[in-house]
Design a protein around this motif. Structure first.
Motif, PDB file in Angstrom:
ATOM      1  N   SER A 183      -5.193   9.468  -8.292  1.00  0.00           N
ATOM      2  CA  SER A 183      -5.718   9.102  -6.766  1.00  0.00           C
ATOM      3  C   SER A 183      -5.096   7.720  -6.588  1.00  0.00           C
ATOM      4  O   SER A 183      -5.082   6.967  -7.382  1.00  0.00           O
ATOM      5  N   PRO A 184      -4.971   7.454  -5.349  1.00  0.00           N
ATOM      6  CA  PRO A 184      -4.385   6.196  -4.569  1.00  0.00           C
ATOM      7  C   PRO A 184      -5.567   5.095  -5.193  1.00  0.00           C
ATOM      8  O   PRO A 184      -5.220   3.985  -5.715  1.00  0.00           O
ATOM      9  N   ALA A 185      -6.889   5.482  -5.510  1.00  0.00           N
ATOM     10  CA  ALA A 185      -7.839   4.677  -5.825  1.00  0.00           C
ATOM     11  C   ALA A 185      -7.582   4.214  -7.248  1.00  0.00           C
ATOM     12  O   ALA A 185      -7.626   3.183  -7.602  1.00  0.00           O
ATOM     13  N   ALA A 186      -7.052   5.144  -7.910  1.00  0.00           N
ATOM     14  CA  ALA A 186      -6.865   4.861  -9.493  1.00  0.00           C
ATOM     15  C   ALA A 186      -5.753   3.697  -9.801  1.00  0.00           C
ATOM     16  O   ALA A 186      -5.780   3.036 -10.649  1.00  0.00           O
ATOM     17  N   ARG A 192      -1.027  -7.802  -4.659  1.00  0.00           N
ATOM     18  CA  ARG A 192      -1.282  -6.925  -3.768  1.00  0.00           C
ATOM     19  C   ARG A 192      -0.842  -7.278  -2.277  1.00  0.00           C
ATOM     20  O   ARG A 192      -0.783  -6.716  -1.395  1.00  0.00           O
ATOM     21  N   ARG A 198       2.160   1.995  -3.554  1.00  0.00           N
ATOM     22  CA  ARG A 198       0.719   2.246  -4.328  1.00  0.00           C
ATOM     23  C   ARG A 198       0.563   3.977  -4.043  1.00  0.00           C
ATOM     24  O   ARG A 198       0.433   4.717  -5.078  1.00  0.00           O
ATOM     25  N   GLU A 199       0.604   4.372  -2.741  1.00  0.00           N
ATOM     26  CA  GLU A 199       0.258   5.724  -2.501  1.00  0.00           C
ATOM     27  C   GLU A 199       1.513   6.618  -3.054  1.00  0.00           C
ATOM     28  O   GLU A 199       1.041   7.722  -3.731  1.00  0.00           O
ATOM     29  N   PHE A 212      -9.447   2.819  -1.837  1.00  0.00           N
ATOM     30  CA  PHE A 212      -8.102   2.335  -1.535  1.00  0.00           C
ATOM     31  C   PHE A 212      -8.045   1.899  -0.024  1.00  0.00           C
ATOM     32  O   PHE A 212      -8.749   2.549   0.804  1.00  0.00           O
ATOM     33  N   ALA A 215     -12.938   3.904  -7.074  1.00  0.00           N
ATOM     34  CA  ALA A 215     -12.526   3.372  -8.497  1.00  0.00           C
ATOM     35  C   ALA A 215     -13.099   2.141  -8.567  1.00  0.00           C
ATOM     36  O   ALA A 215     -13.778   1.381  -7.725  1.00  0.00           O
ATOM     37  N   LEU A 263     -12.768  -1.507  -8.800  1.00  0.00           N
ATOM     38  CA  LEU A 263     -11.780  -2.486  -8.664  1.00  0.00           C
ATOM     39  C   LEU A 263     -11.907  -4.075  -9.148  1.00  0.00           C
ATOM     40  O   LEU A 263     -13.111  -4.228  -9.277  1.00  0.00           O
ATOM     41  N   PRO A 308       0.708  -1.217  -0.037  1.00  0.00           N
ATOM     42  CA  PRO A 308       0.168  -0.075  -0.093  1.00  0.00           C
ATOM     43  C   PRO A 308       0.758   1.173   0.118  1.00  0.00           C
ATOM     44  O   PRO A 308       0.509   2.186  -0.755  1.00  0.00           O
ATOM     45  N   GLU A 364      -4.907   1.536  -7.352  1.00  0.00           N
ATOM     46  CA  GLU A 364      -5.637   0.389  -6.962  1.00  0.00           C
ATOM     47  C   GLU A 364      -6.541  -0.294  -8.109  1.00  0.00           C
ATOM     48  O   GLU A 364      -6.578  -1.653  -8.077  1.00  0.00           O
TER      49      GLU A 364
END
Lengths: 164, 526
Positions: A53-56, A69, A43-44, B183, B170, B172, A40, A58
């Motif tokens: 974004s971190p979500a992107a 992961r 990733r950040e 995240f 997002a 996933l 993680p 992920e």
């Protein structure tokens, strides 16, 4: 955290691309090559580096099955389960490996040595049922001499002993 | 005027601006093309496939949300191919959908439900176990997520990327394991997160503060204005039996597009949670309304040298009409007046304003400019005999300025304190007269937002207990004080406001309408 060398490499890829985010896949590969998976924190860090974004991150990471992961064992045994390997007894092989290692599919042995995974076609149909460890194929783990498929204990044991 | 093209949709000639997408051109012409992922205020995703239409000369069906109109284009939205495609899309979407409508909060406002009725087959051919997901996932402070109801339209993802610009969400994983997610360790917590619930076409995202409180079809909808800040976002108030259950944003391209902030969305909660003042008080004891009004009138009245020195503190939360009558009261008593500020945080670049009141600009238009602190200081120094306060929150211990402190000092010093109050919790014990005032949702009138737009706030509930609107209270006091018959209907008081504020001239009460109207004399000045 990944080495300075890898960080620089990622930066040099990102800076050459019209959109920095386009360096995502290469960067994830470099991180995984170095650490073995993509934790993680990395990733950040990468999200900040590429301006997403971190979500992107992920989203990309979770889409591709070859990105990890979670940490895996030192070696990952991929057992091919597509048609030719299935016909030649890959399930027997999988059963045997599960028992020998004392783990289920997708799990890692308690000594963190080996992770067992099921793969779709590895492209080694000519030597089905095939197993991949690292970059190498391992074949003929079944004894077919009597006309019925039977796991060759010796060969499997020999393989596992090599993975130290 | 933008360049236009002429096309044919379902045998009708339609003129639409160039670059408009077919779905929008059809919608404006009153032809409905079903869709899930399309949203006029978000980027085009084109993933739900529900808006497939037949376009002549195109080799296969096209999605109407992403194809732009062209000159001479011929579109069919109801051909057999189109209907078959829609039924197919519905069948696929429902394969893994739990069909738990009886326990789903979205029921009644769910596109999946509506389109299933209109375009689905009514039965399923799928014989296998559905793919199950987690239910009741705590996604953020206000948001609950149901994985298996989600149809992956990505509206919520696009909202967080493009509107709130916070990027928490997002898509996933992959294939039938695809889910919306955050995240690891992050949450969907931004100042606008509630909008994801509004735009979710199914019951996947629900609002903690509303879920399971009421079926939507039991609620009456009233178009109104959010009272939470100076933006004045257009809202729909959903109420039942004199209780507000939720606010949802109402489209107004000039003010809030189709969004609102979470704080505004939940600004009705105190109305439900705080204990209402249901009857007039004199020296802390409940009395008849008439007696309270008489006492207030007597305290303010007086004649000649016996006339009291009156100080008035207006409220930027009151309507323009309320404040017009309050201005008349100031004139009748030669009062000195002021207005408090209720500010918190900072303006952001989307909607949120630090001025947490809906009508400061309206108050300024009627001459309420001086800071309340000045009036309160005079009162605390003994220079005012009767203090008339329109909003008991002035005494709130939470008021971050020194106004609250000054107000409490003033309350102890003046000969008489008269307060309009809606809730019991902040009424100072020294008040000689407390008049129970209606709250937001119980009155109608006009707010003017920080940009100078007059907008109509409407009633959706009956007044609680023996509370009265500010207008009714002020005109009753005026009558008992012998100042004449004052209008008490907002539309009549509007005319008085026009006489007091030149920028309102030429604009009728009804001209304010549902979308509001710009007042030329801009109210804002820092």
């Amino acid at each position: 955290m990944i080495s300075e060398k890898t960080q620089k490499k990622i930066e040099s890829i990102a800076s050459k691309l019209p959109q920095r985010a386009a360096a995502m896949l290469s960067a994830l590969r470099l991180i995984q090559d170095e650490i073995g998976h993509v934790p993680p924190e990395e990733r950040e860090w990468l999200a900040g580096k590429l301006g997403v974004s971190p979500a992107a991150v992920e989203a990309v990471l979770s889409f591709y099955t070859l990105f990890r992961r979670e940490p895996e064992g030192k070696y990952t045994i991929w057992v091919c389960s597509t048609l030719p390997c299935a016909l030649r007894g890959c399930e027997l092989l999988m059963d045997h490996l599960r028992h020998a290692l004392g783990i289920r599919e997708g799990e890692t042995s308690p000594d963190r040595r080996i992770t067992l995974k099921r793969a779709e076609c590895l492209g080694g149909c000519d030597r089905a049922p095939v197993v991949q460890v690292g970059e190498d194929y391992h074949d003929v783990l079944l004894d077919l001499s009597l006309g019925t498929a039977k796991v060759s204990f010796e060969r499997v044991e020999a393989l596992l002993e090599k993975l130290t | 005027m933008a360049e236009t093209v002429t096309l044919t949709i379902d045998d009708r000639q339609i003129t639409a601006p160039k670059e408009m997408v077919v779905i929008e051109a059809a919608r404006r012409a009153g032809i409905e093309i079903p869709y899930y992922c399309y949203h006029p205020y978000l980027s085009i995703a084109g993933n739900c496939r529900m808006c497939l239409v037949e376009i002549e000369k195109a080799p296969k069906l096209q999605i109407a949300c992403s194809i732009e109109v062209t000159e001479g284009m011929v579109v069919h939205t109801g051909s057999k191919n189109v209907l078959d495609a829609r039924a197919g899309v519905m069948e696929l979407l429902l394969i893994n959908h739990p069909l738990d409508c009886p326990i789903c909060d979205q029921a009644g406002e769910c596109r999946l439900q509506e389109y299933s009725l209109a375009h689905g087959s009514g039965t399923s051919r799928f014989e296998h176990e559905k793919h199950h997901g987690r239910k009741n996932v705590d996604l953020g402070r206000h948001i609950v997520f149901d994985e298996e109801r989600c149809i992956k339209c990505t509206r919520c993802v696009r909202f967080c990327d493009e509107v709130s610009k916070t990027g928490e969400l997002a898509l996933l994983n992959r294939g039938d394991e695809t889910i919306i997610g955050v995240f690891p360790g992050h949450r969907l917590d931004n100042a606008y997160s509630g909008n994801t619930v509004d735009i979710c076409p199914v019951g996947a995202l629900t609002l903690k503060e509303f879920r399971f409180r009421s079926r939507v079809w039991f609620l009456e909808q009233t178009p109104s204005i959010c009272p939470g800040c100076a933006r004045g976002c257009n809202v729909t108030v959903w109420a039942r039996e004199d209780r507000i259950y939720r606010f949802t944003p109402r489209e107004n391209p000039e003010v809030n597009k189709v969004w609102m902030c979470d704080e505004g969305r939940l600004s009705y909660l105190p109305l439900v949670a705080r204990e209402r003042l249901l009857e007039p008080l004199m020296d802390g004891e409940p009395v008849r309304l008439q007696d309270a009004v008489d006492r207030a009138a007597n305290l303010l009245g007086g004649v000649g040298e016996r006339a009291p020195r009156v100080g008035v503190v207006a409220s930027p939360r009151a309507t323009l009409e309320d404040l017009a009558l309050l201005r008349r009261l100031c004139e009748a008593t030669s009062a000195t007046d002021g207005i408090p500020r209720f500010e918190r945080g900072e303006d952001d670049d989307l909607l949120i304003r630090k001025d947490k009141t809906p009508n400061l600009a309206g108050a300024r238009l009627l001459g309420f400019e001086r800071p309340a602190a000045e009036v309160l200081r005079e009162a605390a120094e003994g220079k005012i005999d009767v203090l008339y306060v329109m909003d008991e929150d002035l005494f709130s211990p939470a008021a971050d300025s020194d106004e609250g402190d000054l107000a409490r000092r003033a309350a102890r010093k003046v000969r008489a304190l008269i307060v309009h109050a809606s809730f019991r919790d902040r009424v100072p014990s020294q008040a000689a007269v407390v008049l129970p005032a209606a709250v937001y949702g119980e009155y109608e009138g006009t707010y003017i937002n920080f940009e100078g737009r007059a907008q109509r706030v409407r009633a959706s509930m009956r007044r609680a207990g023996r509370s009265r609107t500010h207008l009714a209270i002020l005109s009753a006091v005026a009558q008992r004080a012998g100042w004449g018959e004052w209008a008490r209907e907002p539309s009549d008081v509007w005319k008085e406001a026009q006489a007091l504020a030149a920028p309102l001239s030429g604009i009728g009460y009804d001209d304010v309408g549902t979308d509001g109207v710009m007042i030329t004399g801009k109210g804002e000045s820092g």
